[in-house]
Motif scaffolding. Structure first.
Motif: not given
Length: 69
Positions: A52-57, A59-69
């Protein structure tokens, strides 16, 4: 009363990229505790994916934070 008898034969290791199917009878024969100790992951899971590129990583962190809520 002893319900399971541990057998000291070798437990086949898990192979990367391959499904590993252990029969319940084999797990009983080896002993559940021994089976879990030998087949469980001992090092932490890497949450960054090198392909993954830095941008994709990010975005993945953001998605994981949303899922954890």
């Amino acid at each position: 009363m002893e319900t399971t008898k541990q057998i000291e034969d070798e437990i086949p290791s898990m192979k990367k990229g391959q499904l590993n199917i252990y029969k319940p009878s084999d797990i009983k024969r080896w002993g559940v505790q021994r089976f879990l100790e030998e087949t469980s992951v001992k090092e932490p899971f890497l949450l960054e994916f090198p392909e993954f590129t830095d941008e994709e990583n990010k975005r993945m962190d953001e998605v994981l934070k949303e899922v954890d809520r």
